[in-house]
Each structure stands twice: as C-alpha cells, then as structure tokens.
Design a protein around this motif. Structure first.
Motif, PDB file in Angstrom:
ATOM      1  N   SER A  26       0.842  -1.202   0.000  1.00  0.00           N
ATOM      2  CA  SER A  26       0.000   0.000   0.000  1.00  0.00           C
ATOM      3  C   SER A  26       0.876   1.250   0.000  1.00  0.00           C
ATOM      4  N   THR A  27       0.412   2.266  -0.691  1.00  0.00           N
ATOM      5  CA  THR A  27       1.165   3.503  -0.828  1.00  0.00           C
ATOM      6  C   THR A  27       0.384   4.680  -0.258  1.00  0.00           C
ATOM      7  N   GLY A  28       1.059   5.809  -0.171  1.00  0.00           N
ATOM      8  CA  GLY A  28       0.383   7.016   0.269  1.00  0.00           C
ATOM      9  C   GLY A  28      -0.764   7.397  -0.647  1.00  0.00           C
ATOM     10  N   ALA A  29      -0.617   7.128  -1.938  1.00  0.00           N
ATOM     11  CA  ALA A  29      -1.696   7.414  -2.883  1.00  0.00           C
ATOM     12  C   ALA A  29      -2.929   6.557  -2.587  1.00  0.00           C
ATOM     13  N   ASP A  30      -2.708   5.291  -2.210  1.00  0.00           N
ATOM     14  CA  ASP A  30      -3.825   4.415  -1.844  1.00  0.00           C
ATOM     15  C   ASP A  30      -4.555   4.942  -0.613  1.00  0.00           C
ATOM     16  N   VAL A  31      -3.766   5.394   0.369  1.00  0.00           N
ATOM     17  CA  VAL A  31      -4.356   5.943   1.588  1.00  0.00           C
ATOM     18  C   VAL A  31      -5.178   7.192   1.264  1.00  0.00           C
ATOM     19  N   ALA A  32      -4.623   8.059   0.428  1.00  0.00           N
ATOM     20  CA  ALA A  32      -5.333   9.287   0.059  1.00  0.00           C
ATOM     21  C   ALA A  32      -6.623   8.974  -0.683  1.00  0.00           C
ATOM     22  N   ALA A  33      -6.574   8.014  -1.611  1.00  0.00           N
ATOM     23  CA  ALA A  33      -7.765   7.675  -2.394  1.00  0.00           C
ATOM     24  C   ALA A  33      -8.871   7.114  -1.507  1.00  0.00           C
ATOM     25  N   LEU A  34      -8.515   6.190  -0.610  1.00  0.00           N
ATOM     26  CA  LEU A  34      -9.522   5.602   0.276  1.00  0.00           C
ATOM     27  C   LEU A  34     -10.047   6.646   1.264  1.00  0.00           C
ATOM     28  N   SER A  35      -9.161   7.522   1.752  1.00  0.00           N
ATOM     29  CA  SER A  35      -9.596   8.581   2.669  1.00  0.00           C
ATOM     30  C   SER A  35     -10.610   9.500   1.999  1.00  0.00           C
ATOM     31  N   LEU A  36     -10.347   9.882   0.765  1.00  0.00           N
ATOM     32  CA  LEU A  36     -11.270  10.751   0.037  1.00  0.00           C
ATOM     33  C   LEU A  36     -12.607  10.043  -0.207  1.00  0.00           C
ATOM     34  N   TRP A  37     -12.557   8.749  -0.528  1.00  0.00           N
ATOM     35  CA  TRP A  37     -13.793   8.006  -0.767  1.00  0.00           C
ATOM     36  C   TRP A  37     -14.635   7.911   0.510  1.00  0.00           C
ATOM     37  N   LEU A  38     -13.991   7.615   1.644  1.00  0.00           N
ATOM     38  CA  LEU A  38     -14.727   7.521   2.902  1.00  0.00           C
ATOM     39  C   LEU A  38     -15.258   8.886   3.328  1.00  0.00           C
ATOM     40  N   LEU A  39     -14.511   9.950   3.029  1.00  0.00           N
ATOM     41  CA  LEU A  39     -14.999  11.294   3.320  1.00  0.00           C
ATOM     42  C   LEU A  39     -16.221  11.606   2.470  1.00  0.00           C
ATOM     43  N   PHE A  40     -16.195  11.159   1.216  1.00  0.00           N
ATOM     44  CA  PHE A  40     -17.351  11.318   0.336  1.00  0.00           C
ATOM     45  C   PHE A  40     -18.560  10.553   0.881  1.00  0.00           C
ATOM     46  N   CYS A  41     -18.318   9.379   1.444  1.00  0.00           N
ATOM     47  CA  CYS A  41     -19.401   8.537   1.969  1.00  0.00           C
ATOM     48  C   CYS A  41     -19.897   8.996   3.343  1.00  0.00           C
ATOM     49  N   LEU A  42     -19.153   9.852   4.026  1.00  0.00           N
ATOM     50  CA  LEU A  42     -19.470  10.203   5.410  1.00  0.00           C
ATOM     51  C   LEU A  42     -20.885  10.746   5.595  1.00  0.00           C
ATOM     52  N   PRO A  43     -21.372  11.658   4.747  1.00  0.00           N
ATOM     53  CA  PRO A  43     -22.743  12.154   4.973  1.00  0.00           C
ATOM     54  C   PRO A  43     -23.798  11.053   4.925  1.00  0.00           C
ATOM     55  N   VAL A  44     -23.694  10.144   3.960  1.00  0.00           N
ATOM     56  CA  VAL A  44     -24.697   9.071   3.889  1.00  0.00           C
ATOM     57  C   VAL A  44     -24.514   8.072   5.019  1.00  0.00           C
ATOM     58  N   VAL A  45     -23.281   7.903   5.510  1.00  0.00           N
ATOM     59  CA  VAL A  45     -23.051   7.033   6.668  1.00  0.00           C
ATOM     60  C   VAL A  45     -23.739   7.607   7.903  1.00  0.00           C
ATOM     61  N   VAL A  46     -23.635   8.914   8.095  1.00  0.00           N
ATOM     62  CA  VAL A  46     -24.284   9.560   9.237  1.00  0.00           C
ATOM     63  C   VAL A  46     -25.803   9.422   9.141  1.00  0.00           C
ATOM     64  N   ILE A  47     -26.347   9.642   7.944  1.00  0.00           N
ATOM     65  CA  ILE A  47     -27.794   9.503   7.751  1.00  0.00           C
ATOM     66  C   ILE A  47     -28.230   8.063   8.005  1.00  0.00           C
ATOM     67  N   ALA A  48     -27.463   7.101   7.468  1.00  0.00           N
ATOM     68  CA  ALA A  48     -27.806   5.689   7.661  1.00  0.00           C
ATOM     69  C   ALA A  48     -27.730   5.293   9.130  1.00  0.00           C
ATOM     70  N   ALA A  49     -26.748   5.829   9.842  1.00  0.00           N
ATOM     71  CA  ALA A  49     -26.611   5.498  11.266  1.00  0.00           C
ATOM     72  C   ALA A  49     -27.831   5.971  12.056  1.00  0.00           C
ATOM     73  N   ARG A  50     -28.381   7.114  11.671  1.00  0.00           N
ATOM     74  CA  ARG A  50     -29.562   7.630  12.366  1.00  0.00           C
ATOM     75  C   ARG A  50     -30.806   6.799  12.079  1.00  0.00           C
ATOM     76  N   ARG A  51     -30.816   6.085  10.965  1.00  0.00           N
ATOM     77  CA  ARG A  51     -31.969   5.264  10.595  1.00  0.00           C
ATOM     78  C   ARG A  51     -31.773   3.791  10.937  1.00  0.00           C
ATOM     79  N   LEU A  52     -30.595   3.453  11.436  1.00  0.00           N
ATOM     80  CA  LEU A  52     -30.270   2.041  11.619  1.00  0.00           C
ATOM     81  C   LEU A  52     -31.173   1.362  12.637  1.00  0.00           C
ATOM     82  N   ASP A  53     -31.485   2.037  13.729  1.00  0.00           N
ATOM     83  CA  ASP A  53     -32.335   1.427  14.752  1.00  0.00           C
ATOM     84  C   ASP A  53     -33.704   1.066  14.186  1.00  0.00           C
ATOM     85  N   ALA A  54     -34.208   1.899  13.295  1.00  0.00           N
ATOM     86  CA  ALA A  54     -35.519   1.615  12.697  1.00  0.00           C
ATOM     87  C   ALA A  54     -35.482   0.369  11.824  1.00  0.00           C
TER      88      ALA A  54
END
Length: 335
Positions: free
Chosen positions: A191-219
C-alpha cells in the motif's frame, strides 16, 4: 430509571471505545516497528522527524498501517448496515458474497481495459460487481422467503459462483493469475500514500450518507408493517442501508482486496460490548473493524517469518470457525 440506564450505556460505550482506540494505537505502533528490519520506539519517532529510517517508515509501513485502519473500519461499518438492512445477524459483505462479486468486477475491469485506465476502471468494476451481488442476493433470497437461513445460504452460493467465475477467468488469462491471487485473498502489502489518500477521500465522500444511515439504523430492526405505521417506507430504508454498505465495501475492496469476515466479526463483537443501539454500535464497529484488520496484518507478518501471510487469509482462519459457531447458535435459537 430509563435515563439512568441510558447514561450507564453511554458511559460503557465511551469506556469500551476508548479502550479499543488505545489498543488500536498500540497495534498500529507495533505494525510500524515490526518488519524485515525491526525498529525501536525511539527509531520510529526519529523517522517521523526525518531520521535515517524515514523512508522505510513513511513510504512502506505507515501507509500499510493507515490503509488497514481505514479499510477495516469500512468493512466493519458495511457489516453493521447490511445486518440492519436484512435484519440478519449473519449478514456481512463477505458472507453474502458481495466482496467476491466486487473482486470479480475489479478483476474483469482490469482484464478488459488498458493498464493506463486501471486507476478508474478497477474502482468502477468493484462498485458494479458489489452492487450486482447485493441486488442478486435480495432478488434470489426473497424467492426463498427471505429468512435468515435462506439469505445466508443464498449469499454463500452467490459468493461461490463469483469465485468460480474468477477462477475460470484466471485459467483463460494465466499471466494475470499470480498477481490477482494475492489481491483476491486480501492484502495490505504494498500500500502507498496514494492508496491511503484515495480511500480517505472516498470515505470522506461517503461520510454524509453514513451519518444519515446510522440515524436510521435502529428503525431497520422493526418489521415492515411497523415501519409503514411510523411513516417510513421499508423498501427505501432497507435499500438505502444496502447502498451505503455497498459503497463502503466497494471502497475497501478496491484498496485492499477481498477481505473475509471482518464485516461479520466487528458488528457482533461491538454488539456484545456496547449493545444494539446504533449511536454506540456504529462507531465501535468501525474501531473494531480497524483493529481486526490491523491485528490480522500484524499476525500475518510475524507467524511465518521471513515470509508473509496475506491479512485476508488470517482473517478467514479466524472468521470461518466463528461463522460456524453463529450458524449453530442461530439454529438452536430457532429450534
């Protein structure tokens, strides 16, 4: 009484989460120290400041540790949301075949496109494969009633089918077999720094929907009739949770390959430690997923020196027996 119980649960989750973060920090430190050349804590700190081992630490070991944390957290979260969507304690991206289909998508994209296109073709192939696997699971599982056992067995069958297709393609293109086997087994090696940066950016992109999903998870634990009565569309809720799980799985598989059982182990361990409430379960599952992959990578490095065992194989050795245990537990509960 209820307020006191909630306060106790919050405090327990805080203590457990803090302890797991501390353990993750220690494992990460060992991951930086251990290798072909073992380093002391002082040498690691010196490397961060530009010392003589800076290249080894900054270019090889630190990216490997960072990608383990990020991908492990993604797999842990994906497992939580998939279990919530399917109301199935055995559901996880690997058990139901989503990671295998993601791997097939990546492998196919790599074969069908020029090497210069791989930077974007392989991630797209991963997402396409993961989404196809999730849709196939829902479509076929519902034909058999949608029960826990039906979904688990359907997922296992779909995963085996995807694996068979991968092996068939590898026979047709043997020149790519050696390189692909390590990736399909799941590994953070190289794994390289570029791999870390790419995955970090992808997870940052996913963060808003993760937060929304977490709020609906109990339901998601309610039945469809109950969801309808409180004004939530069951298909949209469960479909949304599955989409978030696919996004997280796709990003992690694109970074480290087809890791097994992390999405199953992390949510179950978190549920035992902090209970089923999403505000505790989601963050602790992410930390435990990161910890599990970090430990698997570290174990793979030290158990067969001077050789290395891919982290995905180590995770499967641990997770396979655990899945069998859960199947027996679920059967005894239903009998």
């Amino acid at each position: 009484m209820k307020h006191a119980r909630e306060h106790h649960e919050d405090r327990r989750a805080l203590v457990v989460g803090g302890a797991m973060l501390l353990l993750l920090g220690l494992v990460s430190l060992f991951g930086i120290m251990i290798g072909a050349i073992n380093l002391s804590v002082g040498e690691v700190l010196s490397a961060f400041g530009g010392g003589k081992n800076a290249f080894i630490v900054m270019e090889y070991r630190l990216p490997r540790v960072a990608i383990s944390i990020l991908a492990g957290a993604a797999f842990g979260l994906a497992g939580v949301f998939l279990q919530g969507a399917l109301r199935n304690p055995l559901a996880s991206p690997d058990v139901v075949g989503i990671t295998k289909w993601a791997g097939l998508g990546a492998f196919s994209a790599g074969l069908m496109t020029p090497p210069a296109w791989s930077a974007w073709a392989i991630p797209l192939g991963v997402m396409a494969g993961a989404l196809f696997g999730a849709l196939a699971l829902l479509a076929i599982g519902r034909r058999f009633g949608g029960s826990t056992t039906a979904l688990a067995l359907t997922g296992v069958a779909l995963g085996m089918f995807a694996q068979a297709l991968i092996q068939y393609v590898m026979v047709l293109f043997p020149s790519r077999a050696d390189q692909s086997m390590v990736w399909l087994a799941g590994s953070v090696y190289g794994s390289t720094g570029a791999d870390v940066a790419a995955l970090s950016l992808w997870l940052l992109f996913c963060l808003p929907v993760v937060v929304i999903a977490a709020r609906r998870l109990d339901a998601g634990g309610f039945g469809d009739d109950t969801l309808t009565s409180i004004g939530l569309a069951p298909s949209w809720l469960r479909g949304g949770l599955i989409v978030v799980s696919v996004l997280l799985t796709g990003g992690a598989v694109a970074a480290v390959g087809s890791m097994g059982f992390l999405g199953l182990l992390a949510p179950h361990a978190a549920r035992l430690m902090v209970g089923p409430r999403s505000r505790h379960l989601v963050p602790v599952s992410a930390v435990l997923g990161a910890l599990a992959l970090s430990i698997a990578d570290l174990a793979g490095r030290v158990v067969a020196l001077p050789n290395e065992i891919p982290a995905g194989i180590v995770a499967a050795v641990i997770g396979g027996p655990y899945l069998v245990f859960l199947l027996f537990k679920e059967k005894s509960r239903n009998d």
